[in-house]
Design a protein around this motif. Structure first.
Motif, short mmCIF file in Angstrom:
data_model
loop_
_atom_site.label_atom_id
_atom_site.label_comp_id
_atom_site.label_asym_id
_atom_site.label_seq_id
_atom_site.Cartn_x
_atom_site.Cartn_y
_atom_site.Cartn_z
N VAL A 42 -1.29 -0.76 -4.24
CA VAL A 42 -2.49 0.07 -4.13
C VAL A 42 -2.07 1.49 -3.80
O VAL A 42 -1.36 1.72 -2.81
CB VAL A 42 -3.43 -0.47 -3.03
CG1 VAL A 42 -4.71 0.38 -2.95
CG2 VAL A 42 -3.77 -1.94 -3.26
N GLY A 43 -2.48 2.44 -4.63
CA GLY A 43 -2.12 3.83 -4.41
C GLY A 43 -3.17 4.78 -4.95
O GLY A 43 -4.19 4.36 -5.49
N ASP A 44 -2.87 6.07 -4.83
CA ASP A 44 -3.84 7.08 -5.23
C ASP A 44 -3.29 8.14 -6.18
O ASP A 44 -3.98 9.07 -6.54
CB ASP A 44 -4.37 7.80 -3.98
CG ASP A 44 -3.32 8.68 -3.33
OD1 ASP A 44 -2.18 8.21 -3.14
OD2 ASP A 44 -3.62 9.85 -3.03
N THR A 51 -4.20 6.86 0.53
CA THR A 51 -4.59 5.48 0.29
C THR A 51 -5.06 4.84 1.59
O THR A 51 -6.17 4.35 1.68
CB THR A 51 -3.42 4.67 -0.32
OG1 THR A 51 -3.03 5.30 -1.54
CG2 THR A 51 -3.81 3.23 -0.59
N ASP A 64 2.26 6.19 -8.09
CA ASP A 64 1.99 4.84 -7.62
C ASP A 64 1.77 3.89 -8.80
O ASP A 64 2.33 2.79 -8.84
CB ASP A 64 0.77 4.83 -6.70
CG ASP A 64 0.97 5.72 -5.48
OD1 ASP A 64 2.07 5.69 -4.90
OD2 ASP A 64 0.03 6.44 -5.12
N MET A 74 -5.65 1.80 -8.43
CA MET A 74 -5.74 3.21 -8.04
C MET A 74 -7.02 3.40 -7.26
O MET A 74 -8.08 2.96 -7.70
CB MET A 74 -5.73 4.12 -9.27
CG MET A 74 -4.44 4.10 -10.04
SD MET A 74 -3.04 4.86 -9.19
CE MET A 74 -3.35 6.57 -9.54
N VAL A 75 -6.93 4.05 -6.11
CA VAL A 75 -8.11 4.30 -5.27
C VAL A 75 -8.45 5.77 -5.26
O VAL A 75 -7.65 6.61 -5.57
CB VAL A 75 -7.92 3.77 -3.83
CG1 VAL A 75 -7.84 2.27 -3.84
CG2 VAL A 75 -6.72 4.38 -3.17
N PHE A 113 0.82 -1.20 0.00
CA PHE A 113 0.00 0.00 0.00
C PHE A 113 0.86 1.26 0.00
O PHE A 113 1.91 1.30 0.65
CB PHE A 113 -0.87 0.05 1.26
CG PHE A 113 -1.89 -1.03 1.36
CD1 PHE A 113 -3.12 -0.92 0.73
CD2 PHE A 113 -1.64 -2.16 2.12
CE1 PHE A 113 -4.08 -1.92 0.84
CE2 PHE A 113 -2.58 -3.18 2.24
CZ PHE A 113 -3.81 -3.05 1.59
N ASP A 114 0.38 2.27 -0.69
CA ASP A 114 0.84 3.63 -0.48
C ASP A 114 0.26 4.05 0.87
O ASP A 114 -0.65 3.40 1.39
CB ASP A 114 0.33 4.52 -1.62
CG ASP A 114 0.61 5.98 -1.41
OD1 ASP A 114 1.76 6.33 -1.08
OD2 ASP A 114 -0.32 6.80 -1.59
N GLY A 170 -9.33 2.67 3.05
CA GLY A 170 -8.00 2.14 3.34
C GLY A 170 -8.05 1.07 4.41
O GLY A 170 -7.45 -0.01 4.27
#
Length: 167
Positions: free
Chosen positions: A147-149, A16, A153, A166-167, A11-12, A76
């Motif tokens: 997983v990042g935003d 995130t 990422d 991407m979230v 994870f970022d 998250g």
């Protein structure tokens, strides 16, 4: 978050897992960074070591101030819980400094022990930190999900040959 074929989740942190109120416009202005430049790359490129040290201190203070108010993002927390329920190893790779990252993890009781910051590896979009985690887990990068935003990422995951969300 689809975990089919995923054997580990990275994870970022900011945006995130936790909220961030970092004002990058102000931070760039405070260090003299042009609006469209990567701030960390700009600071690394400063030739005067005194100016570079001052710029790093400004960024550090912004990050530490932000760390004090950072809280879990609902999505998250749900993603971490889903990875936990699936029994997957988890890690965090962030462009943040170690000190601010530790504060955010501690204050929010984030249950992830493998954490790489910009002091541990070149910052994203460089894939080095992601590849270090995959190697530590003895996994091929294609079996890891990042997983990042932010676009960095996505680029880091693509550069590492990892799945990305991407979230």
């Amino acid at each position: 978050m689809n975990l089919d074929g995923v054997h580990g989740v990275i994870f970022d942190l900011d945006g995130t897992l936790v909220e961030s109120r970092l004002d990058f416009v102000k931070m760039r202005a405070d260090v003299g960074c042009p609006p469209d430049d990567d701030i960390l790359g700009f600071v690394e490129g400063l030739t005067c070591l005194t100016t570079q040290a001052q710029a790093r201190q400004v960024i550090l203070q912004h990050e530490l101030d932000d760390a004090q108010t950072s809280r879990w993002l609902t999505n998250g927390k749900a993603m971490v819980e889903k990875a936990q329920d699936a029994g997957l190893p988890m890690a965090i790779v962030t462009r943040n400094c170690q000190q601010a990252t530790r504060i955010k993890i501690h204050n929010n009781q984030i249950p992830i022990d493998t954490i790489l910051t910009r002091e541990d590896a070149p910052p994203k979009p460089d894939p080095t930190a992601l590849l270090m985690v995959a190697k530590q887990w003895n996994l091929h990068p294609r079996h890891c999900l990042y997983v990042g935003d932010f676009i960095y990422d996505r680029h880091a995951a693509e550069n590492a040959g990892m799945q990305w969300l991407m979230v």
